[in-house]
Design an enzyme around this catalytic site. Structure first.
Site, mmCIF file in Angstrom:
data_model
loop_
_atom_site.group_PDB
_atom_site.id
_atom_site.type_symbol
_atom_site.label_atom_id
_atom_site.label_comp_id
_atom_site.label_asym_id
_atom_site.label_seq_id
_atom_site.Cartn_x
_atom_site.Cartn_y
_atom_site.Cartn_z
ATOM 1 N N GLU B 96 -16.190 -0.852 -41.023
ATOM 2 C CA GLU B 96 -15.864 -0.318 -39.706
ATOM 3 C C GLU B 96 -16.949 0.659 -39.292
ATOM 4 O OE1 GLU B 96 -13.569 -0.832 -37.144
ATOM 5 O OE2 GLU B 96 -14.805 0.761 -36.284
ATOM 6 N N ASN B 129 -22.467 -0.265 -40.331
ATOM 7 C CA ASN B 129 -22.767 -1.213 -39.274
ATOM 8 C C ASN B 129 -22.960 -2.575 -39.926
ATOM 9 O OD1 ASN B 129 -23.801 -2.786 -37.258
ATOM 10 N ND2 ASN B 129 -25.199 -1.232 -36.493
ATOM 11 N N SER B 130 -21.953 -3.412 -39.786
ATOM 12 C CA SER B 130 -21.999 -4.701 -40.482
ATOM 13 C C SER B 130 -23.157 -5.562 -39.989
ATOM 14 C CB SER B 130 -20.692 -5.447 -40.245
ATOM 15 O OG SER B 130 -20.609 -5.809 -38.886
ATOM 16 N N LEU B 149 -11.739 -10.283 -36.677
ATOM 17 C CA LEU B 149 -10.528 -10.359 -35.872
ATOM 18 C C LEU B 149 -10.649 -9.484 -34.619
ATOM 19 C CD1 LEU B 149 -9.660 -11.951 -38.247
ATOM 20 C CD2 LEU B 149 -7.664 -10.493 -38.552
ATOM 21 N N ASP B 152 -15.258 -6.851 -30.533
ATOM 22 C CA ASP B 152 -15.596 -6.404 -29.181
ATOM 23 C C ASP B 152 -16.288 -7.549 -28.433
ATOM 24 O OD1 ASP B 152 -14.579 -3.928 -29.855
ATOM 25 O OD2 ASP B 152 -16.515 -3.173 -30.552
ATOM 26 N N THR B 227 -3.079 -7.614 -37.523
ATOM 27 C CA THR B 227 -3.856 -6.448 -37.103
ATOM 28 C C THR B 227 -3.247 -5.782 -35.887
ATOM 29 O OG1 THR B 227 -5.306 -7.624 -35.555
ATOM 30 C CG2 THR B 227 -5.997 -7.575 -37.871
ATOM 31 N N GLU B 228 -3.653 -4.540 -35.705
ATOM 32 C CA GLU B 228 -3.178 -3.736 -34.588
ATOM 33 C C GLU B 228 -3.524 -4.406 -33.263
ATOM 34 O OE1 GLU B 228 -4.428 -2.745 -37.402
ATOM 35 O OE2 GLU B 228 -2.693 -1.576 -38.062
HETATM 36 C C1 SAM Z 1 -11.347 -4.493 -30.971
HETATM 37 S S1 SAM Z 1 -11.480 -3.816 -32.566
HETATM 38 C C2 SAM Z 1 -10.550 -4.910 -33.602
HETATM 39 C C3 SAM Z 1 -10.123 -4.263 -34.864
HETATM 40 C C4 SAM Z 1 -9.310 -5.091 -35.821
HETATM 41 N N1 SAM Z 1 -10.068 -6.183 -36.371
HETATM 42 C C5 SAM Z 1 -8.028 -5.582 -35.182
HETATM 43 O O1 SAM Z 1 -7.921 -6.794 -34.990
HETATM 44 O O2 SAM Z 1 -7.172 -4.761 -34.874
HETATM 45 C C6 SAM Z 1 -13.149 -4.112 -33.069
HETATM 46 C C7 SAM Z 1 -13.592 -3.151 -34.142
HETATM 47 O O3 SAM Z 1 -14.873 -3.519 -34.634
HETATM 48 C C8 SAM Z 1 -15.612 -2.347 -34.872
HETATM 49 N N2 SAM Z 1 -17.038 -2.695 -34.839
HETATM 50 C C9 SAM Z 1 -17.777 -3.050 -33.757
HETATM 51 N N3 SAM Z 1 -19.048 -3.306 -34.114
HETATM 52 C C10 SAM Z 1 -19.101 -3.114 -35.452
HETATM 53 C C11 SAM Z 1 -20.165 -3.199 -36.391
HETATM 54 N N4 SAM Z 1 -21.402 -3.537 -36.013
HETATM 55 N N5 SAM Z 1 -19.898 -2.926 -37.683
HETATM 56 C C12 SAM Z 1 -18.642 -2.567 -38.064
HETATM 57 N N6 SAM Z 1 -17.623 -2.465 -37.214
HETATM 58 C C13 SAM Z 1 -17.840 -2.733 -35.928
HETATM 59 C C14 SAM Z 1 -15.196 -1.426 -33.768
HETATM 60 O O4 SAM Z 1 -15.445 -0.078 -34.086
HETATM 61 C C15 SAM Z 1 -13.710 -1.731 -33.659
HETATM 62 O O5 SAM Z 1 -12.939 -0.912 -34.476
#
Ligand code: SAM
Lengths: 417, 255
Positions: B96, B129-130, B149, B152, B227-228
């Site tokens: 995350e 940062n994945s 899941l 963004d 997931t949320e």
């Molecule tokens: C819309 S949320 C979905 C979270 C979760 N998977 C769910 O379904 O509830 C997208 C998440 O991806 C994270 N995220 C975005 N780009 C990322 C990156 N490059 N590396 C790690 N996390 C990332 C964001 O911070 C956010 O918490």
């Protein structure tokens, strides 16, 4: 990228490349590309009637000869990659890149030219058939990291890309590279700062070669590219007596800036920031170890090489120091060329005097230009190169308050309005 | 921190961390530079920090077990929590980018560990940062499942390179996934769903699971419910678009 006012003119280090059979030597400073023909003993005049723009119009960031010596490539901040025939020294292909180009490589058979842009994308151009203007295809990508070096493995199986995020990626070079290179063989991970340069050592017992990498962490590392395994680490700055073994704070002062294998890879020359000379490493391929063989200092002249070049089996190392657009200097393209000869396992290497340099005075005139400048200017040049490199590649750890203010000044936000 | 200490960020009634103390910016820019520690290589990942009960002494892994599931952009961690008990023998990690969200997941896991002795020892989270650092955490063929899941959407064309599924990033995912490993993606944004599916379809190292395989896989059912973000979409009666693909050996490599 930075909140401080961007300097109008960026400085770029002088670069050198030597023809694999030592037929010619090329030096690039700023947008100038200078070539000397060692066989004819005369300056080469390049011809470029590319439709778009002839020659380069901004800092050249990468030059190199193809393994067979038939091709030469130059590329840089003007977002163009130029492929030259070394027979006619005319530009045979000019490729436009969307972004500034930071590294180039030519496949062994001369069929493909690969180049990396400042956004971490590597592109490939097919030189067959050799058309004037070619469109590049995307090959692979390091996610938004500056790629500092591109290199084919000696057996041609892999293309290696090194980046600012301490990473070296080893990718299988596919049969049809225009469809992209999807299969990653390994990652070589272990550096703790940007990776600045790559080179291969080869030996009979190891025809696929072992990889060497230099880094901002002041080390040279030895790798098995098949597995990505780290075989040995040589703390060159400490070994050369440049820093105490606990001199952590000064780490950045001695980033490895270039690596060059000499004598078919038995010895490796290393250029380090602030070192007036070079370090020779010997690589024991069967034991898979690296050790410092010798430190060669440039007596009587302040000379910190910005780039190294050599043709295999000659035992000669070519060095250049210099910079484009040095603030306060009258010469926009400053370069000084020196040669170390007699590099051999048993022999004592010699720094060649100007009167004994291959190509003689004419070569120096061609590659250095006519400027006569004193030592201090060259030291200032090396210092400017170091600052520019640190600025570009070192990850800054901003305190959090500072980070907020940086965000406010970010250009991408500004442009939105 | 001692357990008796009063921590306002932990709810007294449930013992779980309160989300409102971990509210964060909705989106992070994955392109901006990092301000968090990054593992130098997969062998530098300290398993004893992530899975203290399973890896007792630091560094010295008395177990050769490696992480096999990665939930990329795990958000508040709902999926991991479900998977943890469904696959109690498998080590899994969430990645995350947002600091506060990561802290929330950490708290959530440690509360669950306290409340359910012996459980949730196989799950952890890392702030990273994945898009840049996947190879710093996992070696070649190490993972058997990867989850993306409700990522963004980054609608604008020029921001497509910020998407966590892209042709280039799939090369890296193919590298860390074992042959036969599975990549799960789901979104409520149709355009993104099409994009993820076509990226996977066009990649030589992935093939779609058949309907039958999807039905037989218990994990598929979790995609829209665990997931949320999935729960939010379900509450609003939104549609979802999933793409589930298997890592294969590219055809030019089969002999
Ligand atoms: C819309 S949320 C979905 C979270 C979760 N998977 C769910 O379904 O509830 C997208 C998440 O991806 C994270 N995220 C975005 N780009 C990322 C990156 N490059 N590396 C790690 N996390 C990332 C964001 O911070 C956010 O918490």
């Amino acid at each position: 990228m930075d909140s401080e006012p961007k300097k109008d003119i960026e400085v770029a280090p002088a670069l050198i490349a030597v023809h694999p059979y030592q037929c010619s030597v090329a030096v690039a400073v700023g947008h100038h590309l200078r070539v000397f023909d060692l066989l004819a003993g005369s300056a080469v005049s390049l011809t470029d009637d590319s439709a778009a723009v002839p020659f380069h119009t901004d800092n050249i960031r990468a030059i190199r000869f193809g393994a067979k010596g038939k091709l030469f490539v130059s590329a840089g901040d003007d977002k163009t990659v130029k492929v030259w025939s070394t027979e006619s020294w005319s530009c045979i292909t000019s490729v436009s890149s969307e972004k500034r180009v930071s590294a180039v490589a030519i496949s062994d058979d001369g069929t493909y030219v690969c180049f990396a842009d400042k956004f971490g994308l590597v592109w490939v151009v097919d030189l067959d058939p050799p058309l004037r203007d070619k469109k590049p295809s995307p090959l692979l990508s390091h996610y938004c990291s500056i790629i500092t070096s591109l290199e084919f493995s000696p057996d041609g199986r892999f293309i290696l890309s090194a980046d600012r995020d301490f990473k070296i990626r080893v990718t299988c070079f596919p049969e049809k590279p225009l469809n992209g290179a999807h299969q990653i063989q390994s990652f070589c991970l272990g550096h703790t700062e940007f990776v600045s340069c790559l080179a291969f050592v080869q030996a009979l017992e190891c025809p696929q070669g072992l990889l060497l990498s230099g880094s901002g962490d002041s080390t040279v590392r030895l790798w098995n590219v098949d597995s990505g395994a780290l075989l040995d680490t040589c703390e060159v700055a400490i070994k050369a007596g440049l820093v105490e073994s606990d001199g952590k704070a000064e780490e950045h002062d001695h980033a490895v800036t270039d690596l060059c294998t000499v004598l078919d890879g038995l010895l490796v020359a290393v250029a380090i920031q602030s070192l007036q000379g070079i370090i020779l490493l010997s690589c024991n391929v069967s034991a898979k170890t690296l050790s410092v063989a010798k430190v060669v200092l440039m007596a009587g002249e302040a000379f910190v090489p910005t780039c190294l070049g050599s043709s295999p089996s000659t035992g000669k190392l070519w060095m250049v120091t210099g910079v484009s657009n040095l603030p306060g200097c009258n010469y926009p393209a400053l370069a000084r060329v020196r040669v170390i000869s007699g590099i051999d396992v048993e022999q004592e290497p010699v720094v060649v005097g100007d009167d004994n340099i291959p190509g003689g005075e004419k070569l120096l005139e061609t590659l250095q230009g006519n400027a006569s400048v004193d030592d201090n200017t060259f030291l200032a040049a090396a210092e400017a190169v170091k600052t520019a490199m640190d600025h570009l590649l070192i990850k800054k750890q901003y305190p959090s308050a500072n980070r907020e203010s940086r965000k406010k000044c970010r250009n991408d936000r500004k442009l939105k309005g | 921190m001692s357990e008796t200490e009063v921590n306002p960020t932990i709810s007294k009634s449930t013992g779980l961390p309160r989300k409102r103390f971990y509210r964060a910016r909705a989106h992070s820019n994955p392109l901006s530079d990092s301000h968090f520690p990054v593992s130098i290589s997969p062998s530098h990942v300290d398993y004893s920090l992530h899975y203290p009960q399973l890896f007792l002494s630091s560094g010295q892994a008395d177990s050769s077990k490696r992480i096999q599931f990665a939930d990329v952009g795990c958000g508040f961690g709902g999926l991991l929590i479900s998977l943890s008990t469904l696959f109690p023998e498998t080590l899994m990690i969430g990645m995350e980018l947002r600091d506060k969200v990561t802290e929330y997941v950490k708290e959530r896991i440690s509360s669950l560990r306290v409340a359910n002795p012996g459980q949730y020892q196989n799950v952890s989270v890392v702030r990273t940062n994945s898009m840049k650092y996947i190879p710093n955490y996992f070696g070649k063929g190490q993972l058997s499942k990867m989850f993306f899941l409700f990522p963004d959407p980054h609608f604008k064309e020029k921001n497509h390179r910020r998407r966590v599924i892209s042709p280039f990033l799939l090369d890296e995912y193919a590298y860390v996934l074992e042959v036969g490993g599975i990549i799960y993606t789901i979104t409520d944004v149709e355009e993104l769903g099409d994009w993820m599916k076509s990226c996977l379809e066009n990649h030589p190292m992935f093939e779609a699971l058949t309907e039958k395989e999807l039905e037989a896989d218990p994990v598929v059912k979790l995609l829209c419910s665990a997931t949320e973000e999935g729960q939010k979409v379900a509450r609003n009666g939104g549609q979802t678009f999933q793409a589930v693909f298997r890592r294969i050996v590219p055809s030019n490599q089969t002999s």
